[in-house]
Each structure stands twice: as structure tokens, then as C-alpha cells.
Design an enzyme around this catalytic site. Structure first.
Site, PDB file in Angstrom:
ATOM      1  N   SER A   1       2.949  -2.004  10.531  1.00 14.91           N
ATOM      2  CA  SER A   1       4.384  -1.983  10.858  1.00 14.91           C
ATOM      3  C   SER A   1       5.133  -3.276  10.514  1.00 14.91           C
ATOM      4  CB  SER A   1       4.586  -1.638  12.338  1.00 14.91           C
ATOM      5  OG  SER A   1       4.165  -0.315  12.589  1.00 14.91           O
TER       6      SER A   1
ATOM      7  N   LYS B   1       0.153   4.226  -0.513  1.00 14.89           N
ATOM      8  CA  LYS B   1      -0.560   5.419  -0.026  1.00 14.89           C
ATOM      9  C   LYS B   1      -0.317   6.608  -0.967  1.00 14.89           C
ATOM     10  CE  LYS B   1      -0.518   3.437   4.546  1.00 14.89           C
ATOM     11  NZ  LYS B   1      -0.464   3.580   5.987  1.00 14.89           N
TER      12      LYS B   1
ATOM     13  N   HIS C   1      -9.781   1.101   4.801  1.00 13.15           N
ATOM     14  CA  HIS C   1      -8.516   1.362   5.505  1.00 13.15           C
ATOM     15  C   HIS C   1      -8.786   2.389   6.609  1.00 13.15           C
ATOM     16  CE1 HIS C   1      -4.473   2.677   6.406  1.00 13.15           C
ATOM     17  NE2 HIS C   1      -4.051   1.555   5.838  1.00 13.15           N
TER      18      HIS C   1
ATOM     19  N   GLU D   1      -5.808  -4.980  10.715  1.00 14.81           N
ATOM     20  CA  GLU D   1      -4.824  -3.925  10.935  1.00 14.81           C
ATOM     21  C   GLU D   1      -5.167  -3.161  12.219  1.00 14.81           C
ATOM     22  OE1 GLU D   1      -2.655  -2.740   7.106  1.00 14.81           O
ATOM     23  OE2 GLU D   1      -4.403  -1.456   7.271  1.00 14.81           O
TER      24      GLU D   1
ATOM     25  N   GLY E   1       2.590  -0.937   4.424  1.00 16.35           N
ATOM     26  CA  GLY E   1       2.654   0.473   4.063  1.00 16.35           C
ATOM     27  C   GLY E   1       4.091   0.950   3.966  1.00 16.35           C
TER      28      GLY E   1
ATOM     29  N   GLY F   1       1.993   2.308  10.958  1.00 18.04           N
ATOM     30  CA  GLY F   1       2.999   3.364  10.823  1.00 18.04           C
ATOM     31  C   GLY F   1       3.704   3.724  12.123  1.00 18.04           C
TER      32      GLY F   1
ATOM     33  N   ASN G   1       0.866  -1.183   0.000  1.00 16.20           N
ATOM     34  CA  ASN G   1       0.000   0.000   0.000  1.00 16.20           C
ATOM     35  C   ASN G   1       0.905   1.237   0.000  1.00 16.20           C
ATOM     36  OD1 ASN G   1      -1.877   1.991   0.395  1.00 16.20           O
ATOM     37  ND2 ASN G   1      -2.450   1.356   2.479  1.00 16.20           N
TER      38      ASN G   1
ATOM     39  N   GLU H   1      -7.286   4.876   7.521  1.00 16.78           N
ATOM     40  CA  GLU H   1      -7.068   6.268   7.101  1.00 16.78           C
ATOM     41  C   GLU H   1      -8.257   6.803   6.295  1.00 16.78           C
ATOM     42  OE1 GLU H   1      -3.178   5.699   5.325  1.00 16.78           O
ATOM     43  OE2 GLU H   1      -2.355   5.310   7.321  1.00 16.78           O
TER      44      GLU H   1
HETATM   45  P1  PGA Z   1       2.435   0.420   7.817  1.00 18.43           P
HETATM   46  O1  PGA Z   1       1.035   0.653   7.113  1.00 18.43           O
HETATM   47  O2  PGA Z   1       3.037  -0.817   7.227  1.00 18.43           O
HETATM   48  O3  PGA Z   1       3.217   1.670   7.529  1.00 18.43           O
HETATM   49  O4  PGA Z   1       2.167   0.262   9.282  1.00 18.43           O
HETATM   50  C1  PGA Z   1       0.152  -0.428   6.921  1.00 18.43           C
HETATM   51  C2  PGA Z   1      -1.124   0.062   6.306  1.00 18.43           C
HETATM   52  O5  PGA Z   1      -1.481   1.238   6.513  1.00 18.43           O
HETATM   53  O6  PGA Z   1      -1.800  -0.681   5.595  1.00 18.43           O
END
Ligand code: PGA
Length: 224
Positions: A186, A10, A81, A144, A207, A150, A8, A83
Site C-alpha cells: 500500500s 501484476k 510474493h 511485505e 503494486g 492492496g 509490480n 500471491e
Molecule cells: P500494493 O501491492 O502496493 O498494491 O499493496 C504491493 C505488492 O503486492 O507487491
């Protein structure tokens, strides 16, 4: 069984880094670039969109149609997601899932709890509401935990396994279907070997670590 690795990206990268990424990232990874860069990946990769609108067509200025995505050659779409959930409710997410599946896309539905929330209650509610009257044939779930996205902080292997087992069980009880569940939050080259020991995880949604093609390629190779 091979693990599904989903990148992803983003709202990251730029034209130059995208072209370099296209040259170097492993072809077995599902890539979800920003909409604008999707065409650069289409002939070589399985591509996913990071979201879509809840209608196929019409006067929805700025909306991204799941039907158009499918027509272009996109195979997957991430829906729900965390976000995006900041701006969306379960009814909207449920509508998007139905229209995306109807358009022929495979849906990766993200679910997860925040630190202050009761995990099992939140996940059950999301599954019940988001998947209301949905056929699960082309649907994958991604667990998640919001607090792990993140942040560099991840649940223990025991907690992840407990949660993905719970998710599979409630889906089985409710829909009488086996479902694939990815873990996201993460995931990186430093923790992938440990994460791979978990049973009941069918892949990873990645991500930050996916922005570096060396890193995501390494994650793919360790997982498969
Ligand atoms: P991350 O994001 O790997 O940076 O934690 C995962 C995601 O948002 O799907």
C-alpha cells in the site's frame, strides 16, 4: 543513498495501456510487467519478472525459465510474493532462488507475515528456509506484510523500521552479509513522504500505485 523503486504491475494493463506506460514511466524505475509485455520494456528499462520456474529448461509445460528471462535481457525476478506463496512452499521457493541466481538474475525475495502470525517467527523461518545454501550477492529482500498488500493499511513507521532492522540483523548474524530491504504494501503518493523518514528501508515494491505512471513517477521523485 538512492532508493530502488520497483513497480509490480501484476496481471494488469493491456496492450494499449502498456504502450502508453512505456512512453511515460520514469526510466529509473524497475518495471515488472506481466511476462507477455516484457519485450516492450526491454530496451528502455530495467525489467523484472514477477516470478519464474525452479528449472532452467525441460519438459515443464507453461513454465517460465529464469535462464530464458536472463537471455532476453531481464535483470530482476520477484520470488515468493504472497500471491504466489499461496501455491508454493519454502522448498520450491528455495529451488527457484538458486536457479534464478544461477541464471544471472537478481532476486527480489518477498517475505512477510499475516495478521494472525507471529511476525518475527515467520520472518526468521522464511529467511532460514528460503535462503538455505543461497549466496546473497545478488539478492534483495522485500518486507511485505500480507495484510498491507492492496488494502490501503500500512504499519506505522516505527513498526516498519523495527522489522527491517530485525531482518538486516538476522541476515547479518546468519550470513555475515549486509542486505538491502525494500518495503512493500500500500505504498502510494499519500504516504510516501512519511515512509521516506524511515531509516533502514532501501526502496519500495509497489503494486496498485504503480499502475498509474504519474503516481509511480511521483513516488520515485519524492524518494530520490
Ligand atoms: P500494493 O501491492 O502496493 O498494491 O499493496 C504491493 C505488492 O503486492 O507487491
Amino acid at each position: 543513498m538512492s532508493k530502488l523503486i520497483v513497480a509490480n504491475l501484476k496481471m494488469n494493463m493491456d496492450y494499449k495501456t502498456t504502450l502508453e506506460y512505456v512512453e511515460n514511466v520514469n526510466e529509473n524505475i524497475v518495471i515488472c510487467p506481466s511476462y507477455i509485455y516484457i519485450p516492450y520494456f526491454l530496451n528502455k528499462y530495467k525489467v523484472g519478472a514477477q516470478d519464474c520456474f525452479n528449472q532452467k529448461k525441460g519438459s515443464y509445460t507453461g513454465g517460465i525459465s529464469p535462464f530464458h528471462l536472463k537471455e532476453m535481457g531481464v535483470e530482476y525476478v520477484i520470488i515468493g510474493h504472497s500471491e504466489r506463496r499461496k501455491f508454493e512452499d519454502d522448498i520450491f521457493i528455495n529451488q527457484k532462488i538458486k536457479v534464478a541466481l544461477d541464471s544471472g538474475l537478481k532476486v527480489i525475495l518477498c517475505i512477510g507475515e499475516n495478521v494472525s502470525e507471529d511476525k518475527f517467527e515467520k520472518l526468521s523461518n522464511q529467511i532460514n528456509n528460503d535462503l538455505k545454501d543461497v549466496s546473497l550477492d545478488n539478492l534483495i529482500l522485500a518486507y511485505e506484510p500480507i495484510w498491507a498488500i492492496g488494502t490501503g493499511v500500512i504499519p506505522t513507521n516505527e513498526k516498519i523500521e523495527e522489522t527491517t532492522t530485525f531482518i538486516k540483523k538476522i541476515v547479518k548474524d546468519k550470513f555475515n552479509k549486509e542486505i538491502s530491504v525494500l518495503y512493500g504494501g500500500s505504498v502510494n503518493t499519500g504516504n510516501i513522504e512519511l515512509l521516506n523518514k524511515i531509516k533502514n528501508v532501501d526502496g519500495y515494491l509497489i503494486g496498485t500505485a504503480s499502475l498509474n505512471y504519474n503516481e509511480i513517477n511521483k513516488i520515485y521523485n519524492i524518494s530520490n
